[in-house]
Each structure stands twice: as C-alpha cells, then as structure tokens.
Motif scaffolding. Structure first.
Motif, PDB file in Angstrom:
ATOM      1  N   GLU A   5     -10.765  -7.916   1.227  1.00  0.00           N
ATOM      2  CA  GLU A   5     -10.786  -6.773   2.150  1.00  0.00           C
ATOM      3  C   GLU A   5     -10.339  -5.491   1.456  1.00  0.00           C
ATOM      4  O   GLU A   5     -10.937  -4.419   1.637  1.00  0.00           O
ATOM      5  N   ILE A   6      -9.311  -5.588   0.629  1.00  0.00           N
ATOM      6  CA  ILE A   6      -8.780  -4.407  -0.063  1.00  0.00           C
ATOM      7  C   ILE A   6      -9.768  -3.890  -1.106  1.00  0.00           C
ATOM      8  O   ILE A   6     -10.014  -2.683  -1.200  1.00  0.00           O
ATOM      9  N   THR A   7     -10.332  -4.793  -1.907  1.00  0.00           N
ATOM     10  CA  THR A   7     -11.267  -4.368  -2.951  1.00  0.00           C
ATOM     11  C   THR A   7     -12.511  -3.712  -2.350  1.00  0.00           C
ATOM     12  O   THR A   7     -13.021  -2.723  -2.891  1.00  0.00           O
ATOM     13  N   GLU A   8     -12.993  -4.249  -1.231  1.00  0.00           N
ATOM     14  CA  GLU A   8     -14.144  -3.635  -0.569  1.00  0.00           C
ATOM     15  C   GLU A   8     -13.792  -2.257  -0.027  1.00  0.00           C
ATOM     16  O   GLU A   8     -14.594  -1.317  -0.110  1.00  0.00           O
ATOM     17  N   SER A   9     -12.596  -2.129   0.516  1.00  0.00           N
ATOM     18  CA  SER A   9     -12.155  -0.847   1.060  1.00  0.00           C
ATOM     19  C   SER A   9     -12.020   0.200  -0.038  1.00  0.00           C
ATOM     20  O   SER A   9     -12.427   1.354   0.139  1.00  0.00           O
ATOM     21  N   VAL A  10     -11.468  -0.211  -1.182  1.00  0.00           N
ATOM     22  CA  VAL A  10     -11.302   0.718  -2.306  1.00  0.00           C
ATOM     23  C   VAL A  10     -12.671   1.124  -2.861  1.00  0.00           C
ATOM     24  O   VAL A  10     -12.901   2.287  -3.195  1.00  0.00           O
ATOM     25  N   LYS A  57      -7.517 -11.210   2.130  1.00  0.00           N
ATOM     26  CA  LYS A  57      -6.897  -9.884   2.104  1.00  0.00           C
ATOM     27  C   LYS A  57      -7.274  -9.137   0.829  1.00  0.00           C
ATOM     28  O   LYS A  57      -7.534  -7.914   0.858  1.00  0.00           O
ATOM     29  N   LYS A 106       0.837  -1.202   0.000  1.00  0.00           N
ATOM     30  CA  LYS A 106       0.000   0.000   0.000  1.00  0.00           C
ATOM     31  C   LYS A 106       0.864   1.242   0.000  1.00  0.00           C
ATOM     32  O   LYS A 106       1.732   1.408   0.859  1.00  0.00           O
ATOM     33  N   SER A 117     -12.604   5.416  -5.149  1.00  0.00           N
ATOM     34  CA  SER A 117     -13.338   4.420  -5.926  1.00  0.00           C
ATOM     35  C   SER A 117     -13.570   4.913  -7.340  1.00  0.00           C
ATOM     36  O   SER A 117     -13.444   4.168  -8.308  1.00  0.00           O
ATOM     37  N   GLN A 174     -15.406   1.402  -1.289  1.00  0.00           N
ATOM     38  CA  GLN A 174     -16.097   2.279  -0.343  1.00  0.00           C
ATOM     39  C   GLN A 174     -15.335   3.577  -0.094  1.00  0.00           C
ATOM     40  O   GLN A 174     -15.733   4.373   0.754  1.00  0.00           O
ATOM     41  N   GLY A 175     -14.270   3.779  -0.870  1.00  0.00           N
ATOM     42  CA  GLY A 175     -13.416   4.932  -0.636  1.00  0.00           C
ATOM     43  C   GLY A 175     -13.864   6.220  -1.281  1.00  0.00           C
ATOM     44  O   GLY A 175     -13.092   7.168  -1.349  1.00  0.00           O
TER      45      GLY A 175
END
Length: 213
Positions: free
Chosen positions: A159-164, A156, A82, A171, A166-167
């Motif tokens: 988790e990263i794709t969901e975070s991106v 992982k 990251k 996004s 929702q960013g």
C-alpha cells in the motif's frame, strides 16, 4: 502430690508453647523520605514527529554474504513510520528491552517484499539500511508469530509503495534517492564516485540517529 504437680507442670509447658501475637508496627503517619531521589528522564527516540502506520512483534535476520548464512539481528518490534512533515515512510525495528535499532531504512517505490521459501510467516527484502550508523546494502528476513501478522506487513508495504509511486513529485524524489542508493552497490565505479554518491544519498535520506543507544 505427684498427681497435683504433674498438671501444674503441664500447664506451664503449654503456656510456654503458645505463640505470642506479633506486634504490629505502629503507623505514626510520618512521611517516608527515600534515601535516593530518582528524577524522570525523557527518552528521545527520533520518532516523536512520525505517525505509526504499523506496529508488530517479529524476529529479524540479516544475510551474511561472507559466511553465506542468515544471522539473527534481533527480536523486537517492527514499525512503519510516516513523517508528519514530508510524508516519507521508513521501516524501523528495535530490539526488546535495549531498544537498539536493528533496521532503519526508507520505504521506496522499488521496495519489494517476497515470501521466504514458502514460509507464510516469513518474508525477505533488500534495502540500503542505516541501522549501524552508515549506509549498507542489506538483505533482511523477518519472521512473524502468525500468518496474519506477516500478511498485514506485506499488505501495508504494498500500500505504501503504491502510494509513493502515485505521489507525483514525491515519486520523482523517491526514484532519485533509490538511484543514489543503488550506486553504493554497483561494481566497477571509480573510487571517487562512490563516496560522492554515498554522501548525496545520506543527505537525502536524512536518517534519524537514535539517542537511546
């Protein structure tokens, strides 16, 4: 006389056969100067400003469309990194010993990892990869030494794709990049549009070049 001479001769033979104690090298305390002086060289990998989110040993394969078969890409360490400035996450894998890059691409909201034909130690995905110095559509398969490692990798990534996704602003930028990358593999585009899309995608992705190759 013969009896007296025999023990004397035998004693001389025994003395000759006795090993002499090894003479140890005398330590004079003088400093030993190497013939060749090696200077420490710092290796720049391009990962200095990135946080390691995941670091696992694995074997990577790439699907060869022309030969219609999987080809080994390398055995080494796969990392999810990251960027400390912009927060973008990329997947990087390097071969053991040589540290040659065999995978290098962004983890976008559209990034999807699936189990490979029921093998719970392997998974596959599709990405626009930059490992060879130019952006290419690649299908990868990665195999881990354990089920736990494979699950950790998939969890992982999810988790990263969901975070991106929702960013918010991030996004939107990621979706723009994904759209640009998809243009590289869309058939039927004009020859003038493809180089333009590729140039825009490369400028956005900003892949880091490896100084160790």
């Amino acid at each position: 006389m013969a009896n007296v001479a025999e023990p004397a001769a035998r004693n001389r033979e025994e003395e000759e056969e006795e090993p002499h104690p090894a003479v140890e090298d005398e330590d004079t305390g003088a400093p030993v100067v190497p013939i060749v002086r090696l200077e420490e060289v710092s290796v720049v990998t391009g990962e200095e400003n990135e946080e390691i989110l995941l670091n696992l040993k694995a074997k990577l394969y790439r699907f060869d469309m022309e030969g219609n078969q999987w080809k080994e890409r390398g055995v080494g360490t796969v990392k999810l990194l990251k960027d400390k400035v912009n927060g973008k996450v990329r997947l990087v894998m390097r071969q053991n010993k040589t540290l040659k890059i065999c995978a290098n691409h962004l983890v976008l909201p559209t990034f999807s990892v699936q189990e490979h034909h029921g093998n719970d130690k392997s998974c596959v995905w599709h990405a626009a990869d930059f490992a060879d110095g130019e952006l290419k559509d690649q299908t990868f398969c990665i195999r881990f030494p354990s089920v736990q490692s494979c699950k950790a990798f998939k969890d992982k990534i999810e988790e990263i794709t969901e975070s991106v996704a929702q960013g918010g602003g991030e996004s939107e930028e990621a979706n723009t990049a994904a759209s640009l990358l998809e243009n590289l593999s869309v058939e039927g585009k004009d020859s003038e549009e493809k180089p333009k899309a590729k140039e825009e995608a490369l400028s956005y992705v900003g892949e880091k070049k490896d100084d160790t190759e």
